[in-house]
Scaffold this active site. Structure first.
Site, PDB file in Angstrom:
ATOM      1  N   ASP A  65    -101.524 -24.822  30.534  1.00 58.42           N
ATOM      2  CA  ASP A  65    -101.598 -26.218  30.992  1.00 58.42           C
ATOM      3  C   ASP A  65    -100.551 -27.177  30.062  1.00 58.42           C
ATOM      4  O   ASP A  65    -100.721 -27.266  28.751  1.00 58.42           O
ATOM      5  CB  ASP A  65    -103.055 -26.838  30.458  1.00 58.42           C
ATOM      6  CG  ASP A  65    -103.360 -28.120  31.140  1.00 58.42           C
ATOM      7  OD1 ASP A  65    -102.186 -29.095  30.864  1.00 58.42           O
ATOM      8  OD2 ASP A  65    -104.337 -28.590  31.460  1.00 58.42           O
ATOM      9  N   HIS A  66     -99.335 -27.378  30.766  1.00 56.76           N
ATOM     10  CA  HIS A  66     -98.255 -28.043  29.973  1.00 56.76           C
ATOM     11  C   HIS A  66     -98.676 -29.289  29.379  1.00 56.76           C
ATOM     12  O   HIS A  66     -97.760 -29.480  28.314  1.00 56.76           O
ATOM     13  CB  HIS A  66     -96.951 -27.890  30.780  1.00 56.76           C
ATOM     14  CG  HIS A  66     -96.986 -29.220  31.562  1.00 56.76           C
ATOM     15  ND1 HIS A  66     -97.605 -29.273  32.849  1.00 56.76           N
ATOM     16  CD2 HIS A  66     -96.260 -30.367  31.584  1.00 56.76           C
ATOM     17  CE1 HIS A  66     -97.450 -30.587  33.370  1.00 56.76           C
ATOM     18  NE2 HIS A  66     -96.637 -31.352  32.639  1.00 56.76           N
TER      19      HIS A  66
ATOM     20  N   HIS B  82    -105.298 -31.006  33.539  1.00 54.06           N
ATOM     21  CA  HIS B  82    -104.642 -31.853  32.611  1.00 54.06           C
ATOM     22  C   HIS B  82    -105.819 -32.757  31.902  1.00 54.06           C
ATOM     23  O   HIS B  82    -105.899 -33.147  30.604  1.00 54.06           O
ATOM     24  CB  HIS B  82    -103.404 -32.630  33.078  1.00 54.06           C
ATOM     25  CG  HIS B  82    -102.485 -31.715  33.614  1.00 54.06           C
ATOM     26  ND1 HIS B  82    -102.018 -30.535  33.135  1.00 54.06           N
ATOM     27  CD2 HIS B  82    -101.617 -31.847  34.609  1.00 54.06           C
ATOM     28  CE1 HIS B  82    -101.185 -29.770  33.825  1.00 54.06           C
ATOM     29  NE2 HIS B  82    -100.893 -30.832  34.981  1.00 54.06           N
TER      30      HIS B  82
END
Ligand code: BG6
Length: 501
Positions: free
Chosen positions: A191-192, A254
């Protein structure tokens, strides 16, 4: 989360061959290779490290490196220096493979084993799936069938991009397929957002500052707002986005992850599993939606045409590859309740959307106000706000009241800001640098554990089911605004407003 002991990090075996499936794709060009360039620049990679990027197209190493250079110039946060580029080029290989066909993997294995000799990488592999999700299972199965998976000499890790399923059922199925080949500890679900500086900073801000943490509860906090707003439209990604929408694209992952970091209890230590377990408890404590709360507390939107920075832009339904009657949402705003001792009664408002007026990600903590007596008997009271600015500004903003120096008795909100604009500063490490580095050294703290994903899909599924039943009249907001009117009404009904700092 924080690298506590650099010596320890250095002592770890960071040797590996990183194998990127999707080597010619957008993600590799825009994020992965620039991140690797910057890791080389900062001397963070082992001498025993090489990168193999896999693509279906025929091209030589030289051709590939020339293409990469164009992207590097555009996307790297550090300027391209010849000596750094040379170092990167010396460890970078392009390998042609149709990864949907199992027979090509045998030669891939031989190729990697030869590189092992050259780079002394001991059979250690970091497989990175930067491909469309329909290929995840095929690739993993082919790795297994060709003895490229765990069980062979060396460590084997799998980094997997989103989307991890399109609902709980498909996510479970995907997870089961991965677990047949890789152990949970070998799977790094990206999950950047978790790699972004200020997201990592949430725990530091909370657990290193008594001034904040002692007030961090429903006793003193009126509401919390998380906004991830984008000026961009869907661009060339409609093929993916049409099947996703903002809820799956941003909220399920996110925003749920950010929420869990903001609301979690202090972990017993800074170990990966302690932190992940506290985050999971928050997701479990999110109150289930009822038919009424789904109706009243969830707002969907889709952008129509409008103006972004003065330039006309088209509506979502006119974008390339989007159906003219598409009901895909490009905006979601909703209210979560976290039903635990710390948070019951303090609403968490979240919103995300494309083609909004601002490009900004931020978390606003609004503290409770004093009663309207003393100084505030006949003055409007501005609340204390703590704003965690994720991007493009990176830092903290704090608003508190002081006496105005220039008048006899005015009270003014004073704004204190530590933020800098990331592009100008140019040196805030990119999320992917951190995430690749962490995966190499085996630190999964900034990656999502399966049970966190499972819990977040459970919540998202409820909202998706509601969305599918709802009669949506789209488009319902103009590009260049902050979303549908209903998103404002959601807070106004509670006597509150969205803050955009
Ligand atoms: C991705 C979404 O996960 O995050 C995109 O798929 C979105 O739709 C992007 O644009 C936003 O990320 P960032 O880092 O640019 O805020």
């Amino acid at each position: 989360m924080i690298i506590e002991n650099n010596d320890e990090t250095k002592a770890k075996d960071l040797s590996a061959i990183m194998v990127i499936f999707g080597g010619t794709g957008d993600l590799t060009h825009r994020k992965l290779i620039p991140a690797l360039y910057n890791l080389v620049h900062d001397n963070l990679l082992s001498e025993n490290f090489a990168i193999v990027t896999i693509g279906r197209k025929t091209k030589t190493n030289e051709e590939y490196k020339n293409e990469i250079l164009v992207s590097l110039k555009q996307y790297s946060r550090n300027k391209i220096e010849d000596n750094v580029l040379e170092k990167l080029n010396n460890i970078l290989y392009y390998y042609e493979l149709d990864f949907t066909k199992v027979d090509g993997y045998k030669s891939l294995k031989d190729y990697l084993c030869n590189l092992d000799e050259q780079y002394k990488t001991n059979g250690n592999r970091l497989f990175y799936l930067a491909v469309a999700p329909q290929y995840f299972e095929t690739i993993v199965e082919s790795l297994s069938l060709n003895n490229l998976a765990p069980g062979e000499k060396g460590s084997k890790k799998l980094v997997i991009e989103k989307p991890f399923g399109k609902d709980l059922k498909t996510a479970k199925k995907l997870n089961e397929s991965l677990l047949k080949v890789f152990g949970e500890k070998e799977i790094y679900r990206i999950d950047h957002y978790l790699g972004k500086e200020m997201i990592q900073n949430i725990m530091v801000l909370r657990f290193c500052n008594p001034i904040f943490e002692s007030l961090w509860s429903n006793k003193y906090i009126d509401n919390i707002q998380i906004t991830l707003s984008e000026q961009y439209g869907v661009g060339s990604r409609a093929g993916y986005y049409e099947n996703s929408g903002a809820l799956r694209d941003m909220i399920q992952n996110h925003i749920t992850q950010i929420l869990s970091l903001v609301a979690m209890e202090p972990p017993v230590n800074l170990k990966t599993e302690s932190i992940r377990s506290e985050k999971l408890k928050v997701i479990h404590a999110i109150e289930e939606f009822t038919p009424e709360s789904l109706r009243d507390d969830v707002v969907f939107g889709q952008y129509g045409k409008g103006f972004i920075d003065g330039q006309p832009v088209q509506g979502y339904r006119d974008e390339d590859m989007v159906l003219p009657q598409s009901n895909t949402e490009t905006f979601v705003a909703l209210k979560f309740h976290i039903n635990n001792f710390r948070w019951a009664g303090t609403p968490f408002y979240v919103r995300t959307g494309k083609r909004l007026s601002t490009q900004a990600a931020q978390i606003v903590i609004q503290f409770k106000s004093f009663p309207d007596i003393l100084y505030f008997k006949d003055r409007i009271q501005e609340p204390n706000l703590l704003v965690i600015q994720i991007q493009p500004k990176v830092g903290v903003f704090f608003q508190f009241n002081t006496k105005d120096f220039t008048t006899l008795e005015d009270i003014v909100p004073t704004k204190m800001e530590t933020s800098h604009v990331a592009e100008m500063q140019g040196n805030t490490p990119e999320a992917y640098e951190r995430l690749i580095f962490d995966a190499l050294r085996g630190d999964a703290t900034l990656f999502t554990r399966w049970d966190e994903l499972e819990a977040s899909w459970t919540i998202a599924d409820q909202i998706i089911a509601h969305r599918e039943k709802s009669k949506l009249i789209f488009p319902n907001y103009d590009s260049g605004t902050m979303g549908p009117v209903k998103a404002f009404e959601l807070l106004a009904r509670d006597g509150k407003k969205w803050w955009t700092i």
